[in-house]
Design an enzyme around this catalytic site. Structure first.
Site, PDB file in Angstrom:
ATOM      1  N   ASN A  55      -4.109  22.786  22.908  1.00  0.00           N
ATOM      2  CA  ASN A  55      -4.840  22.833  24.119  1.00  0.00           C
ATOM      3  C   ASN A  55      -4.434  24.179  24.678  1.00  0.00           C
ATOM      4  O   ASN A  55      -3.468  24.389  25.270  1.00  0.00           O
ATOM      5  CB  ASN A  55      -4.589  21.797  25.082  1.00  0.00           C
ATOM      6  N   LYS A  57      -5.762  25.597  27.349  1.00  0.00           N
ATOM      7  CA  LYS A  57      -5.939  25.703  28.758  1.00  0.00           C
ATOM      8  C   LYS A  57      -6.824  26.705  29.121  1.00  0.00           C
ATOM      9  O   LYS A  57      -7.505  27.293  28.066  1.00  0.00           O
ATOM     10  CB  LYS A  57      -4.741  25.304  29.312  1.00  0.00           C
ATOM     11  N   HIS A  93      -7.694  15.058  30.979  1.00  0.00           N
ATOM     12  CA  HIS A  93      -6.502  15.726  31.259  1.00  0.00           C
ATOM     13  C   HIS A  93      -5.920  15.510  32.555  1.00  0.00           C
ATOM     14  O   HIS A  93      -6.963  15.827  33.592  1.00  0.00           O
ATOM     15  CB  HIS A  93      -6.634  17.274  30.805  1.00  0.00           C
ATOM     16  N   GLU A  96      -4.945  17.656  34.435  1.00  0.00           N
ATOM     17  CA  GLU A  96      -5.232  18.840  35.271  1.00  0.00           C
ATOM     18  C   GLU A  96      -6.837  18.560  35.812  1.00  0.00           C
ATOM     19  O   GLU A  96      -6.982  19.055  36.997  1.00  0.00           O
ATOM     20  CB  GLU A  96      -5.030  20.119  34.563  1.00  0.00           C
ATOM     21  N   GLU A 120       0.104  11.717  28.049  1.00  0.00           N
ATOM     22  CA  GLU A 120       0.876  13.155  28.520  1.00  0.00           C
ATOM     23  C   GLU A 120       1.522  12.702  29.983  1.00  0.00           C
ATOM     24  O   GLU A 120       0.908  12.821  31.004  1.00  0.00           O
ATOM     25  CB  GLU A 120      -0.292  14.271  28.623  1.00  0.00           C
ATOM     26  N   GLY A 122       4.306  21.468  31.032  1.00  0.00           N
ATOM     27  CA  GLY A 122       4.442  22.708  31.469  1.00  0.00           C
ATOM     28  C   GLY A 122       5.944  23.057  31.970  1.00  0.00           C
ATOM     29  O   GLY A 122       6.115  23.973  32.674  1.00  0.00           O
ATOM     30  N   SER A 179       5.341  19.557  27.146  1.00  0.00           N
ATOM     31  CA  SER A 179       6.751  20.525  26.597  1.00  0.00           C
ATOM     32  C   SER A 179       6.840  20.172  25.111  1.00  0.00           C
ATOM     33  O   SER A 179       8.003  20.314  24.684  1.00  0.00           O
ATOM     34  CB  SER A 179       7.743  20.427  27.576  1.00  0.00           C
TER      35      SER A 179
HETATM   36  P1  13P Z   1       2.543  21.878  27.670  1.00  0.00           P
HETATM   37  O1  13P Z   1       3.000  21.858  26.139  1.00  0.00           O
HETATM   38  O2  13P Z   1       2.487  23.211  28.128  1.00  0.00           O
HETATM   39  O3  13P Z   1       3.631  21.173  28.605  1.00  0.00           O
HETATM   40  O4  13P Z   1       1.211  21.098  27.942  1.00  0.00           O
HETATM   41  C1  13P Z   1       1.000  20.169  27.601  1.00  0.00           C
HETATM   42  C2  13P Z   1      -0.477  19.761  27.934  1.00  0.00           C
HETATM   43  O5  13P Z   1      -0.919  19.579  28.808  1.00  0.00           O
HETATM   44  C3  13P Z   1      -1.357  19.780  26.784  1.00  0.00           C
HETATM   45  O6  13P Z   1      -2.667  19.133  27.205  1.00  0.00           O
END
Ligand code: 13P
Length: 261
Positions: free
Chosen positions: A10, A12, A102, A104, A174, A180, A219
């Site tokens: 992803n 982002k 997601h 976010e 997640e 992150g 992560s």
């Molecule tokens: P990270 O791998 O940067 O922690 O992000 C995970 C994520 O949100 C994937 O959709």
């Protein structure tokens, strides 16, 4: 029953078009020496504005080792919805998967379980596959409501889907506190939650629970993937930061492959 692993990147809100082309080509170059049949299902999910270019890079290469995904969609088929993108538009750019729900998007764009359910139905009706995200906040984990919160997210997201559609869908667990942050969820705990999710799917859809693939995200790094993939219920990873560099993403793909070989 063995489920083919999935490693999905992803991206982002990162990468201009040329960066996306370079990263796509870098991933394919890194996978060159491996047989397609041995690899997990590898998915990259660039931003909307790079989907066409990434798809062109994938089709020009013709290796068929990497699939294209989007990070969001709208559930209506067309109309006056300024700024939104339909499932058919995503299909038109070569997408096969769409990430929905997601954290976010739930947090910053007020995406609700009901909207995620509508999106899942629209994606499947359009012939694409949803990657449905779920996960708890740190506060929810500390309050001991992780399982009930996630089971509720899953029940609402899958409500009204057919058993056949659920079997081909993908879920990503997640934990929000692991996204992150560099703080990976302990692999046994991630496996426990994912087994709980699978059990929820089994209560709703019976044996589709043995086919649906459930990923871990938060992560994920080359150093963590082998332990994660060694667990009974973790079928792969949804990778954020570590998918933005071809070498680390390829290491995650090959690490997953080594465990499941
Ligand atoms: P990270 O791998 O940067 O922690 O992000 C995970 C994520 O949100 C994937 O959709």
């Amino acid at each position: 029953m063995s489920r083919r692993p999935i490693i999905a990147g992803n991206w982002k809100m990162h990468n201009l078009m040329q960066d996306a082309i370079d990263l796509t080509n870098g991933v394919m170059a890194g996978l060159k020496e491996y047989n397609k049949e041995d690899l997990p299902t590898v998915i990259i999910a660039p931003t909307f504005t790079s989907l066409y270019a990434a798809n062109k890079a994938l089709t020009d290469c013709g290796c068929g080792k990497v699939r294209l995904g989007a990070q969001n969609c709208y559930f209506e088929p067309k109309g006056a919805f300024t700024g939104e993108v339909t499932v058919e538009m995503l299909k038109d750019t070569g997408c096969e998967y769409v990430i929905i729900g997601h954290s976010e998007r739930r947090q910053y764009f007020s995406e609700t379980d009901e909207m995620i359910n509508k999106k899942a139905k629209a994606i499947l009706a359009g012939g694409l596959l949803p990657i449905i995200c779920c996960g708890e906040t740190l506060e929810q984990r500390e309050a001991g409501v992780t399982d009930s919160h996630i089971a509720s997210q899953i029940r609402k997201a899958l409500d009204g889907l057919s058993t056949e559609d659920v079997a081909k869908s993908v879920i990503a667990y997640e934990p929000i506190w692991a996204i992150g942050t560099g703080k990976t969820c302990d692999a046994d705990e991630a496996n426990r939650v994912i087994a709980m999710i699978r059990n929820t799917v089994r209560e709703m859809f019976g044996s589709a629970a043995d086919q649906i693939r459930i990923l871990y995200g938060g992560s994920v790094k080359p150093e963590t993937i082998e332990e994660q993939m060694s667990k009974s219920d973790i079928d792969g990873a949804l990778v954020g930061g570590a998918s933005l560099k071809a070498d680390s993403f390829v290491k995650i793909v090959t690490g997953a492959m080594a465990v499941r070989a």
